[in-house]
Scaffold this motif. Sequence first.
Motif, PDB file in Angstrom:
ATOM      1  N   LEU A 130       0.826  -1.206   0.000  1.00 31.20           N
ATOM      2  CA  LEU A 130       0.000   0.000   0.000  1.00 31.20           C
ATOM      3  C   LEU A 130       0.863   1.260   0.000  1.00 31.20           C
ATOM      4  O   LEU A 130       0.599   2.205  -0.730  1.00 31.20           O
ATOM      5  CB  LEU A 130      -0.931  -0.003   1.216  1.00 31.20           C
ATOM      6  N   GLU A 131       1.903   1.252   0.815  1.00 32.37           N
ATOM      7  CA  GLU A 131       2.798   2.406   0.857  1.00 32.37           C
ATOM      8  C   GLU A 131       3.523   2.582  -0.467  1.00 32.37           C
ATOM      9  O   GLU A 131       3.789   3.707  -0.891  1.00 32.37           O
ATOM     10  CB  GLU A 131       3.809   2.260   1.992  1.00 32.37           C
ATOM     11  N   ALA A 132       3.853   1.491  -1.117  1.00 28.11           N
ATOM     12  CA  ALA A 132       4.549   1.578  -2.400  1.00 28.11           C
ATOM     13  C   ALA A 132       3.611   2.082  -3.494  1.00 28.11           C
ATOM     14  O   ALA A 132       4.042   2.762  -4.428  1.00 28.11           O
ATOM     15  CB  ALA A 132       5.127   0.223  -2.788  1.00 28.11           C
ATOM     16  N   LEU A 133       2.340   1.765  -3.417  1.00 24.97           N
ATOM     17  CA  LEU A 133       1.399   2.140  -4.464  1.00 24.97           C
ATOM     18  C   LEU A 133       0.861   3.552  -4.335  1.00 24.97           C
ATOM     19  O   LEU A 133       0.534   4.189  -5.323  1.00 24.97           O
ATOM     20  CB  LEU A 133       0.220   1.164  -4.479  1.00 24.97           C
ATOM     21  N   VAL A 134       0.704   4.044  -3.132  1.00 22.82           N
ATOM     22  CA  VAL A 134       0.036   5.324  -2.918  1.00 22.82           C
ATOM     23  C   VAL A 134       1.080   6.436  -2.794  1.00 22.82           C
ATOM     24  O   VAL A 134       1.939   6.399  -1.932  1.00 22.82           O
ATOM     25  CB  VAL A 134      -0.838   5.262  -1.647  1.00 22.82           C
ATOM     26  N   THR A 135       0.952   7.416  -3.681  1.00 17.55           N
ATOM     27  CA  THR A 135       1.760   8.636  -3.606  1.00 17.55           C
ATOM     28  C   THR A 135       0.813   9.822  -3.690  1.00 17.55           C
ATOM     29  O   THR A 135      -0.377   9.673  -4.003  1.00 17.55           O
ATOM     30  CB  THR A 135       2.785   8.706  -4.761  1.00 17.55           C
ATOM     31  N   ILE A 136       1.322  11.007  -3.431  1.00 16.42           N
ATOM     32  CA  ILE A 136       0.487  12.216  -3.467  1.00 16.42           C
ATOM     33  C   ILE A 136      -0.077  12.434  -4.869  1.00 16.42           C
ATOM     34  O   ILE A 136      -1.254  12.782  -5.037  1.00 16.42           O
ATOM     35  CB  ILE A 136       1.308  13.446  -3.011  1.00 16.42           C
ATOM     36  N   GLU A 137       0.734  12.203  -5.872  1.00 17.16           N
ATOM     37  CA  GLU A 137       0.270  12.387  -7.245  1.00 17.16           C
ATOM     38  C   GLU A 137      -0.847  11.415  -7.578  1.00 17.16           C
ATOM     39  O   GLU A 137      -1.817  11.775  -8.265  1.00 17.16           O
ATOM     40  CB  GLU A 137       1.424  12.208  -8.248  1.00 17.16           C
ATOM     41  N   GLN A 138      -0.723  10.199  -7.125  1.00 19.38           N
ATOM     42  CA  GLN A 138      -1.761   9.202  -7.390  1.00 19.38           C
ATOM     43  C   GLN A 138      -3.061   9.584  -6.697  1.00 19.38           C
ATOM     44  O   GLN A 138      -4.149   9.405  -7.243  1.00 19.38           O
ATOM     45  CB  GLN A 138      -1.298   7.811  -6.930  1.00 19.38           C
ATOM     46  N   ILE A 139      -2.950  10.106  -5.484  1.00 22.81           N
ATOM     47  CA  ILE A 139      -4.154  10.522  -4.756  1.00 22.81           C
ATOM     48  C   ILE A 139      -4.829  11.685  -5.481  1.00 22.81           C
ATOM     49  O   ILE A 139      -6.050  11.700  -5.657  1.00 22.81           O
ATOM     50  CB  ILE A 139      -3.808  10.897  -3.301  1.00 22.81           C
ATOM     51  N   GLU A 140      -4.045  12.687  -5.910  1.00 22.25           N
ATOM     52  CA  GLU A 140      -4.622  13.817  -6.640  1.00 22.25           C
ATOM     53  C   GLU A 140      -5.269  13.360  -7.938  1.00 22.25           C
ATOM     54  O   GLU A 140      -6.367  13.803  -8.293  1.00 22.25           O
ATOM     55  CB  GLU A 140      -3.541  14.862  -6.942  1.00 22.25           C
ATOM     56  N   ASP A 141      -4.597  12.481  -8.647  1.00 21.09           N
ATOM     57  CA  ASP A 141      -5.141  11.955  -9.911  1.00 21.09           C
ATOM     58  C   ASP A 141      -6.450  11.219  -9.663  1.00 21.09           C
ATOM     59  O   ASP A 141      -7.424  11.395 -10.390  1.00 21.09           O
ATOM     60  CB  ASP A 141      -4.108  11.033 -10.565  1.00 21.09           C
ATOM     61  N   ALA A 143      -8.546  11.620  -7.113  1.00 21.62           N
ATOM     62  CA  ALA A 143      -9.572  12.559  -6.674  1.00 21.62           C
ATOM     63  C   ALA A 143     -10.121  13.361  -7.848  1.00 21.62           C
ATOM     64  O   ALA A 143     -11.332  13.597  -7.950  1.00 21.62           O
ATOM     65  CB  ALA A 143      -8.999  13.493  -5.610  1.00 21.62           C
ATOM     66  N   ILE A 144      -9.258  13.788  -8.756  1.00 27.60           N
ATOM     67  CA  ILE A 144      -9.711  14.617  -9.876  1.00 27.60           C
ATOM     68  C   ILE A 144     -10.419  13.771 -10.923  1.00 27.60           C
ATOM     69  O   ILE A 144     -11.530  14.092 -11.356  1.00 27.60           O
ATOM     70  CB  ILE A 144      -8.513  15.388 -10.490  1.00 27.60           C
ATOM     71  N   ASN A 145      -9.812  12.670 -11.355  1.00 29.49           N
ATOM     72  CA  ASN A 145     -10.340  11.883 -12.469  1.00 29.49           C
ATOM     73  C   ASN A 145     -11.478  10.949 -12.066  1.00 29.49           C
ATOM     74  O   ASN A 145     -12.464  10.831 -12.788  1.00 29.49           O
ATOM     75  CB  ASN A 145      -9.226  11.091 -13.128  1.00 29.49           C
ATOM     76  N   LYS A 146     -11.359  10.286 -10.939  1.00 29.07           N
ATOM     77  CA  LYS A 146     -12.373   9.284 -10.555  1.00 29.07           C
ATOM     78  C   LYS A 146     -13.520   9.896  -9.762  1.00 29.07           C
ATOM     79  O   LYS A 146     -14.676   9.561  -9.965  1.00 29.07           O
ATOM     80  CB  LYS A 146     -11.731   8.160  -9.726  1.00 29.07           C
ATOM     81  N   LEU A 147     -13.169  10.780  -8.835  1.00 28.53           N
ATOM     82  CA  LEU A 147     -14.202  11.331  -7.959  1.00 28.53           C
ATOM     83  C   LEU A 147     -14.760  12.659  -8.460  1.00 28.53           C
ATOM     84  O   LEU A 147     -15.767  13.140  -7.945  1.00 28.53           O
ATOM     85  CB  LEU A 147     -13.646  11.492  -6.530  1.00 28.53           C
TER      86      LEU A 147
END
Length: 190
Positions: A130-141, A143-147
Amino acid sequence: MTNARDFRRYSVGIDFETRSAVNAFSQMRSSAAPKIAPDVTPDIPAPSRRRKLTVTTNEKLKSRSELIQSQRFARKQAFIILSVLAVAAVMLFSMLFTYAMKNECTREIASLKTELSREVNQNICTNAELEALVTIEQIEDYAINKLGMVKLQSDQIRYIDVEKYKDAREASLNEQAQNADADVAVPAEN
């Protein structure tokens, strides 16, 4: 250390009893029993000695009451023996049962500990992934694209002064309390 000659030398002039004891003393005698060799020919073995078993007869006959009393005593002894044996058997079986239960519980605890360690290792691996997969950029992406969320603009941000908010809140609560007191003070007309 003294030897026999020293003993005789020092005890000669003491008294009659000591003198006679010294004279009776012989170094050749000992307190051990003499060894006697049996007269046995080499072809015939020596007969083994057996203790004679003597049976005494009961010349006095017991009366009926004495027989009944001895039977009761024998029954009491048999009952005591059987009860002691029963208690010992119960203790033995209970001890074996507790050992069996202890072994079973120990086995179960060992299997649960193994399962727990497996789950802890799995949790560590999952957290690492989970730590390897989740980065700030991934979270922003995400939130913007999916949510469909939008980033805040600077004009959309409002700051609140906490002290002013507390003062305004206290003033409104005091005003509500005064209005409630005024409503209670006015009597209702019928």
